[in-house]
Design an enzyme around this catalytic site. Structure first.
Site, short mmCIF file in Angstrom:
data_model
loop_
_atom_site.label_atom_id
_atom_site.label_comp_id
_atom_site.label_asym_id
_atom_site.label_seq_id
_atom_site.Cartn_x
_atom_site.Cartn_y
_atom_site.Cartn_z
N TYR A 47 5.40 -2.85 6.00
CA TYR A 47 6.30 -2.68 4.86
C TYR A 47 6.93 -1.31 4.86
CZ TYR A 47 1.77 -1.40 2.66
OH TYR A 47 0.53 -0.89 2.37
N ASP A 74 -9.55 -2.16 -5.89
CA ASP A 74 -8.69 -3.27 -6.34
C ASP A 74 -9.42 -4.21 -7.29
OD1 ASP A 74 -6.58 -2.25 -4.94
OD2 ASP A 74 -6.67 -3.71 -3.32
#
Length: 185
Positions: free
Chosen positions: A132, A168
Site C-alpha cells: 500500500y 489491534d
C-alpha cells in the site's frame, strides 16, 4: 485505470485497464493526473508491504487523525484479502458506515482509502502479501483504531479470525471513545 466509487463518498475500487497482446498485458497502477481527475489525493509519502503467514490473520482497524491523516492505495499482490474501510469523517453523510471488498492477486483490484477512514483487512489465503501507498508519514501520536469486532459496525469477516495483534484486539469500542481519545466529533 477504471475508477468505481463505493457507497462511501471518496472511496474507490480501482481496476486495471489492461492492454493485452501475445506477451501478456500492461496496465498503469497509479497516475497522479488520473487521481486528481477523480478528486483523490495523489501524494505518496511512503510505500509499505505486509505479509501474512496464515489465512484468518486480521490487521486493523487503523487510521490517523489530522494533521497526519493519511490516504492509502491498497493492493493485494499475493493471495487474497478481505479489505474493510470505515468512514470516520464526522461531516460525511456516510459517517461510521463501512464497506468491504475482496482484493487478490487474481483480480488485481486496488482500494483507494481516503483520509479519516479506518482501514483493516483479513487474509483469506496463507502467505498473502499486501502493498500500500500512503499519502502521509506514519506518526504514532496521531494513530487511532477501532475494534475489528465492534458490535456497532457488525462487520461480517468472511472467515474466523485466527491471528491478530494484541494492539489491534485492544482498540476501544466506539461507544467507549470520547473526543479526547480520538473519537472525531
Amino acid at each position: 485505470m477504471i475508477f468505481t466509487e463505493t457507497k462511501l463518498s471518496g472511496a474507490f475500487i480501482i481496476d486495471l485497464d489492461q492492454r493485452s497482446d501475445h506477451r501478456g498485458f500492461f496496465a498503469r497502477t497509479f497516475c497522479g493526473q488520473e487521481f486528481e481527475a477523480h478528486s483523490l489525493k495523489p501524494t505518496v509519502a511512503q510505500c509499505n508491504t505486509s505479509y501474512n503467514y496464515q489465512k484468518g490473520t486480521l490487521r486493523g482497524m487503523h487510521y490517523q487523525i489530522p494533521p497526519a491523516a493519511e490516504a492509502k492505495l491498497v493492493r493485494c499482490v499475493r493471495g487474497a484479502i478481505y479489505d474493510v474501510i470505515i468512514d470516520m469523517r464526522p461531516e460525511s453523510p456516510t459517517f461510521l458506515s463501512h464497506v468491504g471488498v475482496e482484493l487478490s492477486a487474481d483480480n488485481r483490484r486496488a482500494l483507494y482509502v481516503p483520509e479519516m477512514f479506518a482501514h483493516g483487512y483479513q487474509a483469506l489465503t496463507d502467505e498473502s502479501e499486501v502493498i500500500y501507498q500512503v499519502g502521509e508519514f506514519y506518526q504514532p501520536g496521531y494513530e487511532r483504531g477501532l475494534r475489528y469486532d465492534d458490535p456497532f459496525f457488525n462487520i461480517e469477516w468472511p472467515i474466523e479470525v485466527t491471528e491478530i495483534s494484541q494492539k489491534d484486539s485492544n482498540w476501544p469500542l466506539l461507544r467507549m471513545m470520547t473526543v479526547g481519545s480520538g473519537y472525531p466529533r
